[in-house]
Design a protein around this motif. Structure first.
Motif, short mmCIF file in Angstrom:
data_model
loop_
_atom_site.label_atom_id
_atom_site.label_comp_id
_atom_site.label_asym_id
_atom_site.label_seq_id
_atom_site.Cartn_x
_atom_site.Cartn_y
_atom_site.Cartn_z
N THR A 155 -60.00 -1.19 48.53
CA THR A 155 -60.13 -1.42 49.97
C THR A 155 -61.36 -0.72 50.52
O THR A 155 -61.60 0.45 50.22
CB THR A 155 -58.88 -0.91 50.72
OG1 THR A 155 -57.73 -1.55 50.17
CG2 THR A 155 -58.95 -1.21 52.19
N CYS A 198 -53.22 -0.97 50.93
CA CYS A 198 -54.30 -0.82 51.90
C CYS A 198 -54.79 0.63 51.89
O CYS A 198 -54.01 1.56 52.02
CB CYS A 198 -53.79 -1.21 53.28
SG CYS A 198 -55.10 -1.31 54.50
N ALA A 233 -60.02 -5.78 51.36
CA ALA A 233 -59.91 -5.43 49.94
C ALA A 233 -60.67 -6.47 49.14
O ALA A 233 -60.73 -7.64 49.52
CB ALA A 233 -58.46 -5.39 49.51
N HIS A 257 -57.80 -9.62 53.62
CA HIS A 257 -57.57 -8.74 54.76
C HIS A 257 -56.12 -8.28 54.77
O HIS A 257 -55.22 -9.08 54.57
CB HIS A 257 -57.85 -9.48 56.08
CG HIS A 257 -59.29 -9.82 56.26
ND1 HIS A 257 -60.14 -9.06 57.00
CD2 HIS A 257 -60.04 -10.83 55.77
CE1 HIS A 257 -61.35 -9.59 56.98
NE2 HIS A 257 -61.31 -10.67 56.23
N CYS A 258 -55.93 -7.00 55.03
CA CYS A 258 -54.58 -6.47 55.18
C CYS A 258 -53.94 -7.17 56.38
O CYS A 258 -54.54 -7.23 57.46
CB CYS A 258 -54.64 -4.97 55.42
SG CYS A 258 -53.04 -4.22 55.84
N TYR A 264 -49.35 -4.71 50.56
CA TYR A 264 -49.27 -6.12 50.94
C TYR A 264 -49.48 -6.95 49.70
O TYR A 264 -49.82 -6.42 48.64
CB TYR A 264 -50.21 -6.47 52.09
CG TYR A 264 -51.69 -6.29 51.86
CD1 TYR A 264 -52.50 -7.37 51.53
CD2 TYR A 264 -52.28 -5.05 52.01
CE1 TYR A 264 -53.86 -7.21 51.36
CE2 TYR A 264 -53.64 -4.88 51.84
CZ TYR A 264 -54.43 -5.97 51.52
OH TYR A 264 -55.77 -5.81 51.35
N GLY A 290 -57.54 2.66 55.33
CA GLY A 290 -56.54 1.62 55.53
C GLY A 290 -55.25 2.25 56.01
O GLY A 290 -55.15 3.46 56.15
#
Length: 104
Positions: A66, A61, A15, A7-8, A75, A70
């Protein structure tokens, strides 16, 4: 190979990466860990071990890996790393622990 979801840390978009199941994830952070090297997710071919090339993976993202839209921000997925059999820690951040509080 297994598919692992991340997860972002900013917007929670998901993702998915295909990678070897033995890799141990350390953390997912909005900023890279000091001293860690990252390989961009788009350079992973599914056959090469990403840990042979770097200490983690840089995800963007909203990129191809993903689901859905996003935030477009990078990240970082960091793997557990070892140097000479010892777990490697990123260099510590210096924290000023001297506080002065005004008392009334």
């Amino acid at each position: 190979m297994v598919t692992v979801s991340y997860h972002c840390p900013r917007c929670e978009a998901v993702a998915r990466l295909e990678r070897d199941p033995y890799l141990a994830d350390r953390c997912v952070t909005p900023d890279p860990l000091n001293g860690w090297e990252y390989v961009p997710a788009y350079e992973l071919d599914g056959e090469t071990d990403p840990q042979e090339r770097a200490d983690g993976v840089e995800l963007v993202c909203g990129a191809a890996e993903t689901d859905g839209e996003g935030c477009g921000e990078p990240y970082y997925l960091s793997f557990v790393a070892f140097d000479e059999g010892n777990r490697r820690e990123p260099p510590g951040r210096s924290v000023d622990a001297n506080f002065e509080f005004l008392r009334q």
